[in-house]
Scaffold this active site. Structure first.
Site, PDB file in Angstrom:
ATOM      1  N   ASN A   9       0.817  -1.215   0.000  1.00 33.78           N
ATOM      2  CA  ASN A   9       0.000   0.000   0.000  1.00 33.78           C
ATOM      3  C   ASN A   9       0.851   1.266   0.000  1.00 33.78           C
ATOM      4  OD1 ASN A   9      -2.550  -1.224  -0.055  1.00 33.78           O
ATOM      5  ND2 ASN A   9      -2.519  -1.565   2.164  1.00 33.78           N
ATOM      6  N   HIS A  37       3.056   2.351   2.133  1.00 34.93           N
ATOM      7  CA  HIS A  37       3.380   3.009   3.391  1.00 34.93           C
ATOM      8  C   HIS A  37       4.136   2.012   4.263  1.00 34.93           C
ATOM      9  CE1 HIS A  37      -0.622   1.784   5.604  1.00 34.93           C
ATOM     10  NE2 HIS A  37       0.052   0.767   5.184  1.00 34.93           N
ATOM     11  N   CYS A  58       4.367   7.518   8.095  1.00 33.31           N
ATOM     12  CA  CYS A  58       5.662   8.111   7.777  1.00 33.31           C
ATOM     13  C   CYS A  58       6.113   7.552   6.438  1.00 33.31           C
ATOM     14  CB  CYS A  58       6.695   7.845   8.870  1.00 33.31           C
ATOM     15  SG  CYS A  58       7.266   6.143   8.978  1.00 33.31           S
TER      16      CYS A  58
END
Length: 351
Positions: A261, A263, A298
């Site tokens: 995804n 991330h 992040c």
């Protein structure tokens, strides 16, 4: 096919005349059907492996169909509400004491969750997303997870993981797990988590569309892994430079830390939180529970800081409670807040 059959056969370990195998091979207890491959102890002499499809392939593509119609070594139970899968604890999944690490347990939870979606026949082309989610460019993101561990499995042990889902408020989904020791059938770990939808392009949290809700509601099971009295509802305080006992900075996500995804995989955050835990705590104590609250994403370009503070749990010096924070190094924005409880390891008696 021959190579995979040889691998499966090589992985078989006999315990008390029962088969315990890796991956898609059945872990037979009472010769029940528990996977897409069935193998008996007597078959080891003839190298015979019996393959049993658990369901027919469905039309429409997606992850489930890419698996060839098999359930990746797991199967559905309890009127198809629970997905159950067996695993062998590998050497590379253990720590210095030869027991499974917390990261290993978190990975098992993630693996069974994804396989559950595939086995249900609703998987789209995303990482655990349903078909309607894929159409709307939505992904699942975890906002909170609580994990309790009574016993850490050792290298070579076989564990059985159950997972199921239920509603979490109006716009969330709850996913629970229990982990059993396969040979004793004793529950050794429990976990619960809350998930929401996020737009994979805007990276903003989204309400669960009605179409998505209709896909997942048939699988909701009104059952909890962690009872209300054991559920961690206390607020996790925010650590600062002044309140933290230890700060470890310069943590940098790598390309291998990113998931499908795009991330950082939520399991990776767990390891970074432990970077600021003193080595003597890691050596002398077992973590018995951890609660994580995910605040923001992040990216690979971000540098992170890990903060930890430790206190003795009342007058019992054998118990420690830690508060953790993972934050951005540049603007100090929270990424994950966490709380953990640790129990002094019992000495091992060599015979």
């Amino acid at each position: 096919m021959m190579a995979s059959m040889q691998t499966a056969a090589a992985a078989l370990r006999l315990r008390d005349g029962r088969s315990t195998c890796v991956g898609p091979v059945q872990f037979s207890r009472g010769w029940r059907r528990s996977g897409c491959v069935k193998m008996k102890a007597a078959d080891m002499n003839t190298r015979k492996i019996h393959v049993t499809p658990l369901r027919e392939k469905r039309s429409g593509g997606g992850e489930a169909e890419a698996n060839g119609g098999y359930l990746l070594g797991g199967f559905v139970a309890e009127d198809r509400f629970v997905y159950r899968q067996t695993f062998v604890i590998r050497s590379y999944e253990t720590g210095p004491d030869k027991t499974a690490t917390m990261e290993t347990l978190m990975n098992l939870l993630q693996e069974t969750a994804l396989n559950h979606v595939s086995s249900a026949g609703v998987a789209g082309n995303g990482f655990g997303a349903t078909r309607e989610m894929s159409i709307r460019k939505l992904i699942w993101v975890v906002t909170r997870i609580q994990l309790q561990v009574d016993v850490y499995s050792s290298w070579g042990d076989v564990v059985e993981v159950d997972t199921w889902v239920d509603a979490a408020g109006k716009n969330g989904m709850r996913r629970d797990w229990i982990i059993r020791d396969y040979n004793t059938n004793k529950i050794i770990s429990r976990a619960t988590s809350t998930w929401v939808n996020m737009n994979r392009e805007t990276r903003k949290v989204s309400k669960i569309p009605d179409e998505v809700r209709k896909e997942i509601q048939p699988f909701y099971l009104n059952k909890v892994a962690i009872t209300p009295q054991n559920f961690d509802t206390h607020k996790i305080e925010k650590l600062t430079d002044q309140t933290a006992h230890r700060i470890h900075n310069g943590l940098a996500p790598r390309w291998s830390d990113m998931d499908a995804n795009q991330h950082v995989n939520n399991v990776k955050y767990f390891g970074w939180l432990l970077e600021s835990v003193p080595i003597n705590v890691l050596e002398d104590y077992n973590m018995t529970s951890m609660t994580l609250e995910y605040r923001r994403e992040c990216r690979q370009s971000n540098l992170l800081e890990s903060l930890t503070t430790i206190k003795v749990n009342g007058e019992d010096t054998q118990m420690l409670e830690c508060t953790h924070l993972l934050r951005m190094e540049e603007d100090k924005a929270d990424i994950v807040r966490a709380r953990s409880v640790w129990q002094l390891k019992q000495p091992r008696h060599n015979i």
